[in-house]
Motif scaffolding. Sequence first.
Motif, mmCIF file in Angstrom:
data_model
loop_
_atom_site.group_PDB
_atom_site.id
_atom_site.type_symbol
_atom_site.label_atom_id
_atom_site.label_comp_id
_atom_site.label_asym_id
_atom_site.label_seq_id
_atom_site.Cartn_x
_atom_site.Cartn_y
_atom_site.Cartn_z
ATOM 1 N N MET A 1 0.853 -1.199 0.000
ATOM 2 C CA MET A 1 0.000 0.000 0.000
ATOM 3 C C MET A 1 0.885 1.244 0.000
ATOM 4 O O MET A 1 1.530 1.571 0.997
ATOM 5 N N SER A 2 0.958 1.936 -1.182
ATOM 6 C CA SER A 2 1.812 3.123 -1.254
ATOM 7 C C SER A 2 1.065 4.361 -0.743
ATOM 8 O O SER A 2 -0.164 4.362 -0.646
ATOM 9 N N LYS A 3 1.803 5.381 -0.419
ATOM 10 C CA LYS A 3 1.226 6.607 0.156
ATOM 11 C C LYS A 3 1.801 7.841 -0.523
ATOM 12 O O LYS A 3 2.931 7.818 -0.993
ATOM 13 N N PHE A 4 1.033 8.907 -0.501
ATOM 14 C CA PHE A 4 1.553 10.235 -0.834
ATOM 15 C C PHE A 4 1.734 10.952 0.502
ATOM 16 O O PHE A 4 0.799 11.031 1.289
ATOM 17 N N GLU A 5 2.927 11.419 0.742
ATOM 18 C CA GLU A 5 3.218 12.060 2.028
ATOM 19 C C GLU A 5 3.223 13.590 1.875
ATOM 20 O O GLU A 5 3.500 14.102 0.773
ATOM 21 N N ASN A 6 2.921 14.277 2.986
ATOM 22 C CA ASN A 6 3.094 15.726 3.016
ATOM 23 C C ASN A 6 2.332 16.438 1.897
ATOM 24 O O ASN A 6 2.881 17.260 1.151
ATOM 25 N N VAL A 7 1.068 16.103 1.771
ATOM 26 C CA VAL A 7 0.218 16.668 0.715
ATOM 27 C C VAL A 7 -0.985 17.367 1.351
ATOM 28 O O VAL A 7 -1.239 17.249 2.539
ATOM 29 N N SER A 8 -1.724 18.104 0.519
ATOM 30 C CA SER A 8 -3.031 18.648 0.913
ATOM 31 C C SER A 8 -4.088 17.902 0.114
ATOM 32 O O SER A 8 -3.833 17.527 -1.042
ATOM 33 N N ILE A 9 -5.230 17.695 0.743
ATOM 34 C CA ILE A 9 -6.320 17.041 0.029
ATOM 35 C C ILE A 9 -7.590 17.853 0.221
ATOM 36 O O ILE A 9 -7.912 18.291 1.331
ATOM 37 N N LYS A 10 -8.282 18.145 -0.898
ATOM 38 C CA LYS A 10 -9.563 18.844 -0.804
ATOM 39 C C LYS A 10 -10.563 17.882 -0.172
ATOM 40 O O LYS A 10 -10.666 16.728 -0.585
ATOM 41 N N LYS A 11 -11.265 18.411 0.824
ATOM 42 C CA LYS A 11 -12.147 17.551 1.610
ATOM 43 C C LYS A 11 -13.320 17.072 0.761
ATOM 44 O O LYS A 11 -13.653 15.882 0.780
ATOM 45 N N GLU A 12 -13.918 17.945 -0.007
ATOM 46 C CA GLU A 12 -15.083 17.562 -0.783
ATOM 47 C C GLU A 12 -14.674 16.815 -2.045
ATOM 48 O O GLU A 12 -13.683 17.169 -2.698
ATOM 49 N N ALA A 13 -15.421 15.795 -2.379
ATOM 50 C CA ALA A 13 -15.112 14.975 -3.554
ATOM 51 C C ALA A 13 -15.522 15.703 -4.832
ATOM 52 O O ALA A 13 -16.392 16.582 -4.836
ATOM 53 N N ASN A 14 -14.892 15.311 -5.922
ATOM 54 C CA ASN A 14 -15.344 15.660 -7.271
ATOM 55 C C ASN A 14 -16.292 14.526 -7.668
ATOM 56 O O ASN A 14 -15.887 13.363 -7.641
ATOM 57 N N ILE A 15 -17.525 14.843 -8.022
ATOM 58 C CA ILE A 15 -18.527 13.809 -8.281
ATOM 59 C C ILE A 15 -19.063 13.966 -9.700
ATOM 60 O O ILE A 15 -19.496 15.050 -10.083
ATOM 61 N N TYR A 16 -18.958 12.907 -10.504
ATOM 62 C CA TYR A 16 -19.401 12.932 -11.897
ATOM 63 C C TYR A 16 -20.348 11.752 -12.136
ATOM 64 O O TYR A 16 -20.290 10.756 -11.415
ATOM 65 N N HIS A 17 -21.146 11.848 -13.172
ATOM 66 C CA HIS A 17 -21.985 10.728 -13.624
ATOM 67 C C HIS A 17 -22.749 10.108 -12.456
ATOM 68 O O HIS A 17 -22.659 8.905 -12.202
ATOM 69 N N ASP A 18 -23.447 10.991 -11.687
ATOM 70 C CA ASP A 18 -24.298 10.495 -10.587
ATOM 71 C C ASP A 18 -23.513 9.641 -9.594
ATOM 72 O O ASP A 18 -24.036 8.684 -9.029
ATOM 73 N N GLY A 19 -22.263 9.983 -9.380
ATOM 74 C CA GLY A 19 -21.462 9.279 -8.384
ATOM 75 C C GLY A 19 -20.767 8.044 -8.904
ATOM 76 O O GLY A 19 -20.006 7.410 -8.173
ATOM 77 N N LYS A 20 -20.988 7.718 -10.188
ATOM 78 C CA LYS A 20 -20.313 6.523 -10.725
ATOM 79 C C LYS A 20 -18.830 6.782 -10.968
ATOM 80 O O LYS A 20 -18.019 5.861 -11.077
ATOM 81 N N VAL A 21 -18.479 8.058 -11.050
ATOM 82 C CA VAL A 21 -17.059 8.444 -11.136
ATOM 83 C C VAL A 21 -16.842 9.539 -10.090
ATOM 84 O O VAL A 21 -17.558 10.554 -10.081
ATOM 85 N N THR A 22 -15.923 9.304 -9.171
ATOM 86 C CA THR A 22 -15.642 10.305 -8.132
ATOM 87 C C THR A 22 -14.137 10.374 -7.914
ATOM 88 O O THR A 22 -13.412 9.397 -8.190
ATOM 89 N N SER A 23 -13.676 11.516 -7.422
ATOM 90 C CA SER A 23 -12.241 11.621 -7.160
ATOM 91 C C SER A 23 -11.979 12.646 -6.065
ATOM 92 O O SER A 23 -12.857 13.434 -5.711
#
Lengths: 103, 103
Positions: A1-23
């Motif tokens: 299980m790899s990780k990204f260290e020392n990053v910022s992450i936007k709390k809210e998801a990007n939601i497309y196609h009624d939730g079938k694609v999210t990021s």
Amino acid sequence: MSKFENVSIKKEANIYHDGKVTSRTIEFADGSVKSLGIMLPGEYTFGTKEAEIMEMMSGELDIKLPGEDWKTLNTPESFNVPANSSFDLRVKTVTDYCCSYIK
Amino acid sequence: MSKFENVSIKKEANIYHDGKVTSRTIEFADGSVKSLGIMLPGEYTFGTKEAEIMEMMSGELDIKLPGEDWKTLNTPESFNVPANSSFDLRVKTVTDYCCSYIK
């Protein structure tokens, strides 16, 4: 299980196609940006602003890149998409991906 | 759009219920852990090891906590789940959530 260290992450998801694609959008100290996403089975077309490198971490899909024929990709393959273009996907199984945006 | 700064994120997603529930694990400098996740409409039961605080960032659901009746929650409500228990959900619309694990 790899990780990204020392990053910022936007709390809210990007939601497309009624939730079938999210990021989730990840920002790195050097200013670069990636998104970690999930695509459920289905057919999608995505446009690009910046060039993208899409790395598959699980799943299987068919892809049609600009000017190319459909081809099947399996994890851990990746694909590059030019800036200001689009690509078509037929996602066959739940696909976990990492998208790197290339400035 | 709020952010978590200076964190680590596991690259691979946590995938449940055939991709209808997925999340990413976020680790903070103080050792605490959260997960940012998406639930598509459906009925789910989740168990807990540690106590959890579930914060809804979008979506609507019904929830049945241990020993309680069903109740409806809307964004931006949150709910607490005791350790070593479980809870039932009827997710009505795509729900974006942040789960904090309480040691």
